[in-house]
Design a protein around this motif. Structure first.
Motif, PDB file in Angstrom:
ATOM      1  N   PRO A  90      58.014  72.276 -12.827  1.00 54.50           N
ATOM      2  CA  PRO A  90      57.777  72.043 -14.255  1.00 54.50           C
ATOM      3  C   PRO A  90      56.845  73.102 -14.837  1.00 54.50           C
ATOM      4  N   GLY A  91      57.145  73.530 -16.064  1.00 55.84           N
ATOM      5  CA  GLY A  91      56.333  74.544 -16.712  1.00 55.84           C
ATOM      6  C   GLY A  91      56.599  75.956 -16.238  1.00 55.84           C
ATOM      7  N   SER A  92      57.716  76.153 -15.528  1.00 61.63           N
ATOM      8  CA  SER A  92      58.006  77.466 -14.949  1.00 61.63           C
ATOM      9  C   SER A  92      58.695  78.405 -15.930  1.00 61.63           C
ATOM     10  N   GLY A  93      59.319  77.846 -16.963  1.00 66.52           N
ATOM     11  CA  GLY A  93      60.051  78.681 -17.903  1.00 66.52           C
ATOM     12  C   GLY A  93      61.484  78.949 -17.507  1.00 66.52           C
ATOM     13  N   ILE A  94      61.971  78.299 -16.467  1.00 65.96           N
ATOM     14  CA  ILE A  94      63.371  78.469 -16.061  1.00 65.96           C
ATOM     15  C   ILE A  94      64.131  77.136 -16.117  1.00 65.96           C
ATOM     16  N   GLY A  95      63.771  76.337 -17.111  1.00 68.63           N
ATOM     17  CA  GLY A  95      64.579  75.162 -17.418  1.00 68.63           C
ATOM     18  C   GLY A  95      64.421  73.986 -16.479  1.00 68.63           C
ATOM     19  N   SER A  96      63.192  73.674 -16.089  1.00 68.89           N
ATOM     20  CA  SER A  96      62.972  72.552 -15.178  1.00 68.89           C
ATOM     21  C   SER A  96      63.429  71.230 -15.788  1.00 68.89           C
ATOM     22  N   SER A  97      62.973  70.930 -16.993  1.00 67.13           N
ATOM     23  CA  SER A  97      63.363  69.666 -17.634  1.00 67.13           C
ATOM     24  C   SER A  97      64.846  69.666 -17.965  1.00 67.13           C
ATOM     25  N   ALA A  98      65.381  70.805 -18.368  1.00 69.96           N
ATOM     26  CA  ALA A  98      66.801  70.893 -18.716  1.00 69.96           C
ATOM     27  C   ALA A  98      67.688  70.628 -17.514  1.00 69.96           C
ATOM     28  N   ALA A  99      67.308  71.163 -16.355  1.00 69.90           N
ATOM     29  CA  ALA A  99      68.112  70.955 -15.153  1.00 69.90           C
ATOM     30  C   ALA A  99      68.195  69.476 -14.804  1.00 69.90           C
ATOM     31  N   SER A 100      67.067  68.794 -14.853  1.00 69.73           N
ATOM     32  CA  SER A 100      67.062  67.374 -14.525  1.00 69.73           C
ATOM     33  C   SER A 100      67.895  66.565 -15.517  1.00 69.73           C
ATOM     34  N   ALA A 101      67.706  66.824 -16.811  1.00 72.53           N
ATOM     35  CA  ALA A 101      68.458  66.097 -17.834  1.00 72.53           C
ATOM     36  C   ALA A 101      69.947  66.374 -17.719  1.00 72.53           C
ATOM     37  N   ALA A 102      70.298  67.649 -17.514  1.00 74.90           N
ATOM     38  CA  ALA A 102      71.707  68.030 -17.385  1.00 74.90           C
ATOM     39  C   ALA A 102      72.333  67.396 -16.147  1.00 74.90           C
ATOM     40  N   GLY A 103      71.624  67.464 -15.026  1.00 74.26           N
ATOM     41  CA  GLY A 103      72.149  66.877 -13.798  1.00 74.26           C
ATOM     42  C   GLY A 103      72.373  65.389 -13.915  1.00 74.26           C
ATOM     43  N   ALA A 104      71.459  64.706 -14.597  1.00 71.16           N
ATOM     44  CA  ALA A 104      71.569  63.255 -14.739  1.00 71.16           C
ATOM     45  C   ALA A 104      72.797  62.864 -15.550  1.00 71.16           C
ATOM     46  N   VAL A 105      73.023  63.527 -16.681  1.00 64.99           N
ATOM     47  CA  VAL A 105      74.149  63.116 -17.529  1.00 64.99           C
ATOM     48  C   VAL A 105      75.491  63.520 -16.926  1.00 64.99           C
ATOM     49  N   VAL A 106      75.533  64.665 -16.233  1.00 63.04           N
ATOM     50  CA  VAL A 106      76.785  65.073 -15.583  1.00 63.04           C
ATOM     51  C   VAL A 106      77.121  64.106 -14.450  1.00 63.04           C
ATOM     52  N   ALA A 107      76.124  63.759 -13.636  1.00 68.98           N
ATOM     53  CA  ALA A 107      76.355  62.823 -12.536  1.00 68.98           C
ATOM     54  C   ALA A 107      76.821  61.476 -13.053  1.00 68.98           C
ATOM     55  N   ALA A 108      76.158  60.958 -14.068  1.00 73.54           N
ATOM     56  CA  ALA A 108      76.533  59.662 -14.636  1.00 73.54           C
ATOM     57  C   ALA A 108      77.940  59.702 -15.216  1.00 73.54           C
ATOM     58  N   ASN A 109      78.261  60.790 -15.892  1.00 72.54           N
ATOM     59  CA  ASN A 109      79.582  60.921 -16.503  1.00 72.54           C
ATOM     60  C   ASN A 109      80.690  60.889 -15.450  1.00 72.54           C
ATOM     61  N   ILE A 110      80.451  61.556 -14.325  1.00 76.10           N
ATOM     62  CA  ILE A 110      81.439  61.552 -13.241  1.00 76.10           C
ATOM     63  C   ILE A 110      81.592  60.148 -12.663  1.00 76.10           C
ATOM     64  N   LEU A 111      80.469  59.460 -12.448  1.00 73.96           N
ATOM     65  CA  LEU A 111      80.527  58.103 -11.906  1.00 73.96           C
ATOM     66  C   LEU A 111      81.275  57.147 -12.836  1.00 73.96           C
ATOM     67  N   LEU A 112      81.205  57.412 -14.127  1.00 78.12           N
ATOM     68  CA  LEU A 112      81.857  56.545 -15.109  1.00 78.12           C
ATOM     69  C   LEU A 112      83.312  56.925 -15.363  1.00 78.12           C
ATOM     70  N   GLY A 113      83.796  57.957 -14.661  1.00 82.67           N
ATOM     71  CA  GLY A 113      85.176  58.365 -14.862  1.00 82.67           C
ATOM     72  C   GLY A 113      85.351  59.437 -15.921  1.00 82.67           C
ATOM     73  N   GLU A 114      84.265  60.138 -16.245  1.00 88.27           N
ATOM     74  CA  GLU A 114      84.242  61.241 -17.212  1.00 88.27           C
ATOM     75  C   GLU A 114      84.760  60.864 -18.599  1.00 88.27           C
ATOM     76  N   PRO A 115      84.136  59.868 -19.233  1.00 88.44           N
ATOM     77  CA  PRO A 115      84.533  59.500 -20.598  1.00 88.44           C
ATOM     78  C   PRO A 115      84.058  60.482 -21.664  1.00 88.44           C
ATOM     79  N   PHE A 116      83.088  61.334 -21.328  1.00 92.90           N
ATOM     80  CA  PHE A 116      82.508  62.238 -22.324  1.00 92.90           C
ATOM     81  C   PHE A 116      82.823  63.698 -21.989  1.00 92.90           C
ATOM     82  N   ALA A 117      83.154  64.481 -23.022  1.00 88.68           N
ATOM     83  CA  ALA A 117      83.341  65.920 -22.864  1.00 88.68           C
ATOM     84  C   ALA A 117      81.992  66.584 -22.613  1.00 88.68           C
ATOM     85  N   LYS A 118      82.018  67.793 -22.051  1.00 90.84           N
ATOM     86  CA  LYS A 118      80.777  68.482 -21.707  1.00 90.84           C
ATOM     87  C   LYS A 118      79.911  68.747 -22.943  1.00 90.84           C
ATOM     88  N   GLU A 119      80.552  68.994 -24.079  1.00 90.53           N
ATOM     89  CA  GLU A 119      79.776  69.237 -25.302  1.00 90.53           C
ATOM     90  C   GLU A 119      78.955  68.010 -25.686  1.00 90.53           C
TER      91      GLU A 119
END
Length: 309
Positions: A90-119
């Motif tokens: 965290p605080g590194s300037g290379i997207g620490s918070s973004a990586a976690s948030a992105a990983g969480a929503v992508v993982a959840a979307n896959i588990l749910l059968g991908e109801p949401f587009a990447k956008e």
């Protein structure tokens, strides 16, 4: 599918001239998230490895991003449990918070059968960024989810454009072990910009995009110039100007501050040059008495990746 493990990449935001609008994804480092569907509604963070961060979903970027996703999902009885491994400091300037948030929503979307587009996933992950920095910016979460280079054409409404990645393009990043909070780095920015600086910045952004489309490395190198944000933020980073000069002398196309810093990135046209640049970074920083890490990576073209399921 009941469980999944994903890799969420680090990112470089701004990419010199593209403040808040251009970003790119790295192949390393990256966070890992293990997530399972639960019969109990709600979000539960079981543990966080590698960083001291809140387990309470409403205070964690993963939890907030998932809450945004669940508000748009029809079945309110589904729940998630997850464990987060932070390999991006965290605080590194290379997207620490973004990586976690992105990983969480992508993982959840896959588990749910991908109801949401990447956008849509980008919009959900932006809420995690709002929690982390006070601003729902997309220049980290967009490349983390989509991969490659991305351009945020508009925030109202959110409009993300995927940009091409020229072949053989590599990134070298040095992360001085000092913390620069995004919120603090935004506070020091000037609220007014001279017209001559704005014109030069617009030209660099347009030329950078043109260079990516044309595989024109010389044009990309000439465009990696930030005349608005970097002059202010560079004072927070030890030996910044000396570092840039010596890396370009070693063959780098150019670079600048990664996100809000303190990391500094350089683009090169081969792995060999990228590693030479890494050696130069070591030489510049070794005498300073500041701990640092250096990462050498190709551009991640796919964004968040499934490790196992």
């Amino acid at each position: 599918m009941k469980s999944i493990k994903v890799f969420a990449p680090a990112t470089v935001a701004n990419v010199a001239c593209g403040f808040d609008v251009i970003g790119l994804a790295l192949d390393n480092p990256g966070d890992e998230i293990e997530m399972s569907l639960s019969d109990t509604p709600g979000i539960k963070i079981l543990g966080i490895n590698g960083a001291d961060l809140p387990l309470e979903p409403s205070k964690n970027v993963c939890g907030v991003a998932l809450q945004a996703l669940m508000q748009k999902y029809e079945d309110k009885n589904v729940g998630f449990e997850m464990t987060i491994t932070k390999n991006i400091q965290p605080g590194s300037g290379i997207g620490s918070s973004a990586a976690s948030a992105a990983g969480a929503v992508v993982a959840a979307n896959i588990l749910l059968g991908e109801p949401f587009a990447k956008e849509k996933l980008v919009r959900f992950a932006m809420e995690g960024e709002r929690l982390a920095s006070g601003s729902a910016h997309a220049d980290n979460v967009a490349p983390a989810i989509l991969g490659g280079f991305t351009l945020v054409r508009s925030y109202t409404p959110v409009d993300i454009v995927a940009l091409p990645t020229p072949p053989n393009l590599w990134v070298t990043v040095i992360h001085p072990q000092i913390e620069v909070k995004t919120s603090d780095a935004r506070e020091i920015l000037k609220q007014k910009v001279l017209m001559k600086d704005a014109i030069k910045q617009w030209g660099n952004v347009a030329a950078l995009v043109a260079g990516l489309y044309r595989n024109d490395y010389a044009l990309i190198g000439r465009s990696l110039e930030d005349v608005i944000v970097e002059p202010v933020r560079s004072i927070l980073i030890p030996a910044f100007h000396d570092l840039k000069i010596k890396c370009k002398e070693a063959g780098a196309l150019g670079g600048g501050i990664s996100g809000s810093g303190p990391s500094v990135f350089m683009l090169s046209t081969s792995e060999e040059t990228a590693r030479i640049v890494a050696n130069v970074m070591h030489e510049v920083y070794a005498p300073l008495g500041v701990d640092f890490k250096v990462h050498v990576s190709p551009i991640n073209q796919s964004g968040v990746k499934v490790i196992s399921q």
